[in-house]
Each structure stands twice: as structure tokens, then as C-alpha cells.
Enzyme design. Sequence first.
Site, PDB file in Angstrom:
ATOM      1  N   HIS A 112       0.812  -1.219   0.000  1.00  0.00           N
ATOM      2  CA  HIS A 112       0.000   0.000   0.000  1.00  0.00           C
ATOM      3  C   HIS A 112       0.846   1.271   0.000  1.00  0.00           C
ATOM      4  O   HIS A 112       0.336   2.345  -0.309  1.00  0.00           O
ATOM      5  CB  HIS A 112      -0.932   0.004   1.211  1.00  0.00           C
ATOM      6  CG  HIS A 112      -1.997  -1.046   1.144  1.00  0.00           C
ATOM      7  ND1 HIS A 112      -3.288  -0.780   0.753  1.00  0.00           N
ATOM      8  CD2 HIS A 112      -1.958  -2.383   1.397  1.00  0.00           C
ATOM      9  CE1 HIS A 112      -4.007  -1.898   0.778  1.00  0.00           C
ATOM     10  NE2 HIS A 112      -3.216  -2.879   1.166  1.00  0.00           N
TER      11      HIS A 112
ATOM     12  N   ASP B 174       3.840   9.389  -1.177  1.00  0.00           N
ATOM     13  CA  ASP B 174       2.646   8.663  -0.746  1.00  0.00           C
ATOM     14  C   ASP B 174       2.343   7.557  -1.741  1.00  0.00           C
ATOM     15  O   ASP B 174       2.420   7.778  -2.959  1.00  0.00           O
ATOM     16  CB  ASP B 174       1.443   9.607  -0.647  1.00  0.00           C
ATOM     17  CG  ASP B 174       0.569   9.324   0.565  1.00  0.00           C
ATOM     18  OD1 ASP B 174       0.571   8.166   1.024  1.00  0.00           O
ATOM     19  OD2 ASP B 174      -0.106  10.249   1.047  1.00  0.00           O
TER      20      ASP B 174
END
Length: 474
Positions: free
Chosen positions: A155, A362
Site C-alpha cells: 500500500h 505517498d
Amino acid sequence: MSRLVVVSNRIAPPDEHAASAGGLAVGILGALKAAGGLWFGWSGETGNEDQPLKKVKKGNITWASFNLSEQDLDEYYNQFSNAVLWPAFHYRLDLVQFQRPAWDGYLRVNALLADKLLPLLQDDDIIWIHDYHLLPFAHELRKRGVNNRIGFFLHIPFPTPEIFNALPTYDTLLEQLCDYDLLGFQTENDRLAFLDCLSNLTRVTTRSAKSHTAWGKAFRTEVYPIGIEPKEIAKQAAGPLPPKLAQLKAELKNVQNIFSVERLDYSKGLPERFLAYEALLEKYPQHHGKIRYTQIAPTSRGDVQAYQDIRHQLENEAGRINGKYGQLGWTPLYYLNQHFDRKLLMKIFRYSDVGLVTPLRDGMNLVAKEYVAAQDPANPGVLVLSQFAGAANELTSALIVNPYDRDEVAAALDRALTMSLAERISRHAEMLDVIVKNDINHWQECFISDLKQIVPRSAESQQRDKVATFPKLA
């Protein structure tokens, strides 16, 4: 039909409503409901670690959770996952605190979890492992004779070799990752970074664009950008505001709102964001008294020094900026170090003129997608988005910026605040189309479909993997 077995560091409690459980929980529950199966993970509690697994069954889904000892939690979760892997994978080697006992604890807990899961597995189960806490998990299952199809989804970003290879245990981690049949990443850059790291260590044979062999182990790599539930978010964003928020909106009817919400984390670029807003106030004085920037940043990992440092820095910067530019009746920056209900945030998104999402690094950043989904299509706000967020690969109609360039961010904010309605509608429609197409269900369906197509490993291939290694030639 094969069962689906999902393994993650934490599991969403079975009585927790999906809407409040976050994006990952929604996706996992959708996949589990479709196939039936098991969700296995830590209970969130410490002590009594020797007690049997706690199992809860609802419909065709079973939740199985376990406790960890204080030592296991500290070494596996705090000292290695969050003090080594998290900063390294977010390109912050300066914050990595590698300790050999923590590495040993990380491996020990992954082995312990494999022991706990093993009796629950069936021969035709499909196993889906999630995130950086469990990088060695497939390796531990293979050691125990598990030949099932095992997929892994990361993730967070995967760093380039210059970063990843600085980890003292990078070689072991890379070889362990090759025990997965399918490795999923948020972006193509992450996928290629992993293959670059691998190629620097050993010979990698690529049979097709995304099918590879290393150390005699065959695996696939693919990109699966995680999504959200756009219809659910639009539903949460619509409707009347709570009384206090409605009153605030009325008071600020002539003020344009810039809004941001992130966990308090050094990867989110919050100090840089504050300085960019200061540059906006300095270079574009026409906005004075007419805008307000609200930053919500609830504390996470508050016992870690790096997070304490950011909190103090933000508090100081907010006070300094307000002291320098504020006026009687106008406070330019509101910084709130507290948690807000998710549904309330969606309503705030809807009434914000600009969504400011500028992480330094991110994996995806679902806040960016949620902001777009929460907008009124007839009068949408503008998204200002970091080029280093995975979401920038999909949301190309946002105003894409370099978060390290405060003047560029300030210029983007000025453009967002002055953008015409027609351009706002056009940009929003393009982004919403992408978000609806690549929603959370599309994400999990694509991953599971690809994993199902892989031929399960045989005992013979497992034995070959143990003896067939191909070191990279000098």
C-alpha cells in the site's frame, strides 16, 4: 470455488460498519463476500498471546484474530515496521533506526503468524497478504509446505535501489518477496523500483513484460491503484450540515476555504505546506481577508520523537504565520491537531473551494480521491495535488505541483482560487470519471482475478526453489 484468505496487520472488527472502517476494509470485505473466506490479523491487543485464536463468523466470512506479546509488538511493529520500513519506503533514510533485535523480532512474528494461520488453510485457498508489516510472510508459509497461490499488495511506495539497498537486510527481504506468486503495487514507478532493486542483487529472467523468475522462483508483478467508494462518499457529503458547521459556513460566506486533512506524519509534507501557504499570502496579497486555510492533522504515533517534532514545528509555524499576516476579524490559518468524524469531513470537503494534498511521498493518498468524490459536480472545488502522490498518476486534471517548491504551490493555490466555474467543472468531471471507473471494488476484483489465473505451485517446484539459485554475474 476457492476460498479467499486475507492477512493484514490489523483486521476491521466484524461489527464495525464498513463505511467507517476505511477504504482497505471496504475492499477486503467486498472480496471476502464474493468468494467467502477468512480474514486473519492482529486483534489490536497485547497480552494473553498464547490463548487460542478468537474466531467470529458472519455469513460466509470468518474473522480470526490473535494477541501479541508486548515484546513482539514492540519489535515487529514499532521498532522495525514503523521505525525502519516506513521511513525507508517513504525515502527518509535519515529517520531509519535499524536495530538487529527488531529485525529478529520482525522475522519471529511473521513466522509465528504463519504457524497460527497454517491449521486454518485449505488446499485450494487463495491467500492475499497486505502491506509492509508482512513482507516475509509468503516465505514463512512456503517453508511450511504451503503451495497455494499467494498474492501480496504493497500500500505504500517501493523505494528505488539507492534507498532500499541501504537497509542492512535488503537482500533477505527481496529474496523473501519472490516467494509470492503475485506482487501488486500502487504505481508503475513502484513496480519498476522493485524490479530494479532485484536486478541489482540477482539475475532476473523476464518471460513476458510482467512475469519474472529470480532465485528459481516464478512470480508476476502488476499495478493496482487502490480506489474508494465514490457513491458512498458523495452520499456522505450531500445533505444538510450539522448546525455548528452550517453556522460557520454562513459566517464565512465571503471567504474561500482551502482545506486539508492528513495524519500527522513526516511523509505528508505539512511543514512545507504551511510555508507554501505563507508564500501565497506574501506574493498574492489580494487574497488577504478573503481566504482561510484549515489543516486537520490528528496525532499518529505520538510517542515517536519524529512525530513530536513535526507537531511542535506546525504549532510554531501556525502561530508565526497568523501573527505575521492575521488581522482583527481574520485568522488566515487554522491548525487542528484532533480527530474528526469521517462523514463530517466529507461534508467539509464539499464546501471547500480548494483541496490541498501535497505529500512528499505517498503510495496513493485516498484523501485526494475522496475530495473529488465529495464535490458538487455543478460547483466543484479544485484539487491541488503533489506529483509524489500515487494518485497523481490518475488524477491528471488536478493542479499537479512539486511540494518542495513553495512558490509553485503558492501559484497553484492562486490559480485554484481564481479558476472559472467552467474550468472547475471540466477538471472535476475528468477526475470523477477515473475515480468511478477505478473504484475500490475494481481494485480488489482485478487483483483477485489475476491471482486466480496463476497456476498453484507444486511440491516439486517448491523443492526446486530451495536448491536452484542464480546469483547475478559480476
